[in-house]
Scaffold this motif. Structure first.
Motif: not given
Ligand SMILES: NC(=[NH2+])NCCC[C@H](N)C(=O)O
Ligand SMILES: [Mn+2]
Ligand SMILES: [Mn+2]
Length: 355
Positions: A24-47
């Motif tokens: 679930p940490r990887f998503f979206g069109k460019l999902n390969t560019s998403m790095i696994e986050s160590k500290f975020l529970s919802r890394p695909e969500d941006l405030g």
């Protein structure tokens, strides 16, 4: 192929989603560019917090930056190209209602009540996003707003993770004057002093609302890009053993080595708040800013810093500040270029260019 082998294949492929589906940490069109986050529970969500505030310094126009950045397509790119789900308010906040009618200097600080009230509000906003385990992006505004952004994310990180957060401050300036060492009285030159507790105040109306839970340690602070540091600030940096990489260090070691050293200082298990003042970039790339200083980072070096921090997987918050689209030397090409550079910086911090 024997039926059993086909069965095997089919059952494997129908099982595949549980084993090989993107986490679930990887998503979206460019999902390969998403790095696994160590500290975020919802890394695909941006405030997203957008604050058009200019009271930390004297030049009008820096309040127009969030609108200019958004109008140039920044948030659309983050959503459609990088795949983030955006959260927050639709509007840019100006908080003009928070400025008191009378705001005379206190300990030499200009507009102290307005800056205190607005940054307090920003702290609440950033905290509300960060406590959900989201990455928080704040578009300023002058650099005084970092009093709010860092206070809010430091508090959320303490509560969520029981850890102290580190800050990477990318800037031509150290912004660590106390009210007493400041020559200008501009609070955008003081945020780090208040955030580290080197400057303190009792009264709520003068940053007394800042408590230990909002503060960061001088040990977990790293500067990159410094080249215009006041004498009093140099003494503060020295006396507190604060890690700082000036333009001299970047020329000497190269930006790659500097980032390695910066991250080694912070440690790999520490959440990072990146506060990026666009005047860290050379005025060639970012001319439209209130206190430009020649001899700065190339845009590529600025982008690299952001990419490197993103790649750690430790990023929890990003600020972009001091874009002033109304300060355009010669033509408004300067403003356009500065906004473009700002967008590039933010996209790199959010993982755009990683393959
Ligand atoms: N965020 C900034 N651009 N800060 C510039 C600060 C300049 C100077 N050191 C001062 O205290 O006023
Ligand atoms: Mn600066
Ligand atoms: Mn600054």
């Amino acid at each position: 192929m024997s039926p059993s082998r086909v069965d095997e294949y089919l059952s494997n492929s129908s099982d595949a989603p549980t084993t090989a589906a993107p986490s679930p940490r990887f998503f979206g069109k460019l999902n390969t560019s998403m790095i696994e986050s160590k500290f975020l529970s919802r890394p695909e969500d941006l405030g997203v917090v957008a604050v058009g505030f200019s009271g930390g310094q004297g030049k009008p126009g820096v309040d127009a930056a969030p609108t200019a950045l958004i109008e140039s397509g920044l948030l659309t790119q983050l959503r459609d190209d990088l795949g983030y789900t955006l959260h927050g308010h639709d509007d840019v906040h100006f908080y003009s209602d928070l400025a008191p009618a009378q705001d005379p200097p206190h300990r030499g600080m200009k507009n102290p009540r307005a800056v205190s009230a607005v940054t307090r509000k920003i702290a609440e906003q950033v905290y509300a996003q960060a406590r959900e385990g989201r990455l928080v992006l704040t578009l300023g505004g002058d650099h005084s707003i970092a009093i709010g952004t860092i206070a809010g994310s430091a508090k959320a990180v303490r509560e969520r993770l029981g850890r102290e957060m580190a800050v990477i401050w990318v800037d031509a300036h150290a912004d660590i004057n106390t009210p007493e060492t400041s020559g200008s009285g501009n609070v955008h030159g003081m945020p780090v002093a208040f955030l580290t507790g080197l400057a303190r105040e009792e009264k709520d109306e003068f940053f007394g609302w800042l408590k230990d839970e909002h503060r960061i340690s001088v040990k977990k602070l790293v500067y990159i890009g410094l080249r215009d540091v006041d004498a009093g600030e140099k003494r503060i940096l020295r006396e507190n053993g604060i890690k700082a990489f000036s333009m001299f260090d970047i020329d000497r070691h190269g930006i790659g080595r500097v980032m390695e050293m910066a991250l080694a200082h912070i440690g790999s298990d520490t959440p990072i708040h990146l506060s990026f003042d666009v005047d860290a970039l050379d005025p060639m790339w970012a001319p439209s800013t209130g206190t430009p200083v020649r001899g700065g980072l190339t845009l590529r070096e600025g982008d690299f810093i952001c990419e490197y921090v993103h790649q750690t997987g430790s990023l929890v918050a990003v600020d972009l500040v001091e874009v002033n689209p109304t300060l355009a030397p010669e033509t408004d090409l300067g403003a356009h270029e500065t906004v473009r550079a700002g967008c590039s910086i933010v996209r790199c911090a959010l993982g755009e260019s990683l393959l």
